[in-house]
Design an enzyme around this catalytic site. Structure first.
Site, PDB file in Angstrom:
ATOM      1  N   ARG A 144      11.711   0.601  -9.073  1.00 26.63           N
ATOM      2  CA  ARG A 144      11.117  -0.384  -9.986  1.00 26.63           C
ATOM      3  C   ARG A 144      11.909  -0.583 -11.269  1.00 26.63           C
ATOM      4  O   ARG A 144      11.973  -1.694 -11.797  1.00 26.63           O
ATOM      5  CB  ARG A 144       9.681   0.024 -10.325  1.00 26.63           C
ATOM      6  CG  ARG A 144       8.709  -0.152  -9.175  1.00 26.63           C
ATOM      7  CD  ARG A 144       7.348   0.406  -9.538  1.00 26.63           C
ATOM      8  NE  ARG A 144       6.434   0.331  -8.399  1.00 26.63           N
ATOM      9  CZ  ARG A 144       5.403   1.141  -8.224  1.00 26.63           C
ATOM     10  NH1 ARG A 144       5.147   2.076  -9.134  1.00 26.63           N
ATOM     11  NH2 ARG A 144       4.625   1.014  -7.165  1.00 26.63           N
ATOM     12  N   SER A 148      -3.093   3.510   4.091  1.00 24.52           N
ATOM     13  CA  SER A 148      -4.184   2.695   3.535  1.00 24.52           C
ATOM     14  C   SER A 148      -3.707   1.302   3.169  1.00 24.52           C
ATOM     15  O   SER A 148      -4.334   0.302   3.518  1.00 24.52           O
ATOM     16  CB  SER A 148      -4.771   3.384   2.296  1.00 24.52           C
ATOM     17  OG  SER A 148      -5.347   4.624   2.632  1.00 24.52           O
ATOM     18  N   HIS A 175      -9.259  -1.530  -9.753  1.00 27.12           N
ATOM     19  CA  HIS A 175      -8.962  -1.066 -11.103  1.00 27.12           C
ATOM     20  C   HIS A 175      -9.491  -2.078 -12.120  1.00 27.12           C
ATOM     21  O   HIS A 175      -9.461  -3.293 -11.890  1.00 27.12           O
ATOM     22  CB  HIS A 175      -7.453  -0.933 -11.322  1.00 27.12           C
ATOM     23  CG  HIS A 175      -6.811   0.175 -10.550  1.00 27.12           C
ATOM     24  ND1 HIS A 175      -7.518   1.180  -9.930  1.00 27.12           N
ATOM     25  CD2 HIS A 175      -5.487   0.444 -10.319  1.00 27.12           C
ATOM     26  CE1 HIS A 175      -6.672   2.015  -9.346  1.00 27.12           C
ATOM     27  NE2 HIS A 175      -5.437   1.589  -9.573  1.00 27.12           N
ATOM     28  N   THR A 177       0.632   2.603   9.080  1.00 25.03           N
ATOM     29  CA  THR A 177      -0.601   3.332   9.378  1.00 25.03           C
ATOM     30  C   THR A 177      -1.311   3.840   8.126  1.00 25.03           C
ATOM     31  O   THR A 177      -2.389   4.436   8.226  1.00 25.03           O
ATOM     32  CB  THR A 177      -0.303   4.532  10.305  1.00 25.03           C
ATOM     33  OG1 THR A 177       0.676   5.373   9.670  1.00 25.03           O
ATOM     34  CG2 THR A 177       0.217   4.063  11.647  1.00 25.03           C
ATOM     35  N   CYS A 196       0.070  -0.519  -9.070  1.00 24.73           N
ATOM     36  CA  CYS A 196      -1.219  -1.207  -8.910  1.00 24.73           C
ATOM     37  C   CYS A 196      -1.925  -1.446 -10.236  1.00 24.73           C
ATOM     38  O   CYS A 196      -2.632  -2.453 -10.392  1.00 24.73           O
ATOM     39  CB  CYS A 196      -2.124  -0.426  -7.963  1.00 24.73           C
ATOM     40  SG  CYS A 196      -2.395   1.300  -8.425  1.00 24.73           S
TER      41      CYS A 196
END
Length: 355
Positions: free
Chosen positions: A105, A19, A260, A17, A135
Site C-alpha cells: 500500500r 471471508s 465499521h 475460500t 477497510c
C-alpha cells in the site's frame, strides 16, 4: 457494447475460500459479467473444494506459479507475507495484481486506488500491482474525497468504531462466544466481572469485546500508536494526494459483527456550509446521505451491513470553526472495505483489455 467472449479477460481470485474471498465471489456474480474464465485459488489444504461463482460450481486450485498462466487480472486476498511473495510472481507472468493486503500500500511504485476518488492512479503501475486500502480507510474515504474535491481538505481527526470481522473469522467467533457467555447474566456491573468470566478467551483482542469497547486495533507502533491508526493516516494521505495532511486517529473495537463506523472532524481550506456539504454527499458516487436526526435517521451498522455505499449522517458545521465539518460514517468492512473496492479496481483494469 457487449464484449465478445474471446476478448473477455481471465481472472484469478487468490484467497477465494476466505471471508473476503466469499464476498468477492458474491460480487462477481452480482456485477456485470465482464470476465472470461475465473480461476479460484487458495492454499493447498483448500484445493479441490467446490465454490459457486456466476451460478457455476468451480473447483479451487492450489496456489502455484502455473495458475497465473494466461491470467490477465489477479485479485489477492491473502495475508501480507503471502501477497509479498506471490503478487510479484503473478505480475511477472503478465497478470495485473489487485492486492487487498498491506504489503504494497505504501510502495511508491504501487498505486493505492479508490475508484470513486482516484481512478486515474490505477493506470500507472510500474510493478504491475495495484493496492486496495485498509477497510477502515475505505469506510470513510469516498465521502471525504468528495468533500475534499469541493473544499480542499487540510486536517482530519478520526475515531473509528470497528467491527470484529475486521480481525477475521476469529474475531467474529470470539464475539459470538462471549455473547453466549454473558447473555442472561448480570455481568458488566462490577469491576473486573466480565474479565473474570471471559478469562483468556479474548481471541484476537486484548480485552473482552462483548459488553465492552476496546480502544485498540492492530499492532503496536512507535510512540503508542497502533498499526491500524497509522494505516488510516498514511493511506488517506496517499489516496488524496496530500502527503503532509495532518491526521489524528484513534481506533476502537466494538461489539459489532460487520460494518465499521467513524466519527470524522474534517477541516477545509475554505469556509463550509452544511447545505453545500449535503448536496455534495447526496450526489457523490458510492455515498448515501442518511441524515435526519429529528426523525431518528442516521447510519448504524445494523442498517448498513451488507450494502455497498458509504453511509453518512450527523452532518454538522463545527461549532467553533467555520471551515470544519463533523460527520458520522458507516461502511461494510467486508464489502466496500475490502471485496467491493478490489472488484471495482479489477473492473477498471479489465476495461483496458476490452477497450
Amino acid at each position: 457494447m457487449a464484449v465478445s467472449p474471446e476478448r473477455r479477460p481471465t481472472l484469478a481470485v487468490v484467497g477465494a475460500t476466505g471471508s473476503v474471498g466469499g464476498v468477492l465471489l458474491q460480487i462477481l456474480s452480482q456485477h456485470a459479467d465482464i470476465w472470461g474464465e475465473i480461476r479460484l485459488v487458495a492454499s493447498a489444504r483448500s484445493a479441490g473444494r467446490k465454490l459457486t461463482v456466476r451460478g457455476e460450481e468451480t473447483e479451487v486450485v492450489a496456489l502455484t506459479e502455473s495458475v497465473f498462466d494466461g491470467v490477465d487480472v489477479a485479485m489477492f486476498d491473502v495475508p501480507d507475507e503471502v501477497a509479498a511473495q506471490w503478487a510479484p510472481i503473478a505480475a511477472s507472468k503478465g497478470a495485473v495484481v489487485v492486492d487487498n493486503s498491506a504489503a504494497f500500500r505504501l510502495d511508491d511504485d504501487v498505486p493505492l486506488v479508490v475508484p470513486e476518488v482516484n481512478p486515474h492512479a490505477a493506470r500507472v503501475r510500474p510493478r504491475g500491482i495495484v493496492a486496495n486500502p485498509n477497510c477502515t480507510t475505505l469506510s470513510m474515504i469516498v465521502a471525504i474525497g468528495a468533500l475534499h474535491a469541493e473544499f480542499g481538505l487540510r486536517e482530519l481527526v478520526v475515531s473509528s468504531y470497528q467491527a470484529v470481522s475486521g480481525a477475521g473469522r476469529a474475531g467474529v467467533e470470539t464475539l459470538r462466544a462471549q455473547l453466549s457467555l454473558v447473555a442472561g447474566t448480570e455481568l458488566g456491573t462490577s469491576p473486573g466481572d466480565l474479565r473474570r468470566a471471559v478469562g483468556d478467551a479474548t481471541g484476537p483482542f486484548p480485552e473482552p469485546v462483548a459488553l465492552n469497547v476496546v480502544p485498540w486495533a492492530g499492532s503496536l507502533r512507535e510512540d503508542g500508536w497502533s498499526s491500524e491508526e497509522m494505516k488510516v493516516r498514511d493511506e488517506s494521505r496517499k489516496i488524496l494526494g496530500l502527503p503532509e495532511l495532518p491526521v489524528a486517529v484513534t481506533c476502537v473495537r466494538v461489539p459489532v459483527v460487520t460494518t465499521h463506523s467513524l466519527t470524522v472532524h474534517a477541516r477545509f481550506q475554505s469556509e463550509v456550509t452544511v447545505g453545500r456539504a449535503r448536496e455534495i454527499l447526496a450526489t457523490a458516487p458510492g455515498v448515501v446521505l442518511f441524515d435526519d436526526p429529528a426523525a431518528g435517521e442516521f447510519p448504524t451498522p445494523a442498517d448498513v451491513v451488507g450494502t455497498d455505499p458509504t453511509w453518512v449522517g450527523r452532518v454538522r458545521r463545527s461549532l467553533d470553526d467555520p471551515s470544519g465539518l463533523e460527520l458520522f460514517v458507516c461502511g461494510d468492512n467486508l464489502r466496500k472495505g475490502a471485496a467491493l473496492n478490489t472488484a471495482q479496481i479489477a473492473e477498471l483494469i479489465a476495461a483496458e483489455f476490452t477497450a
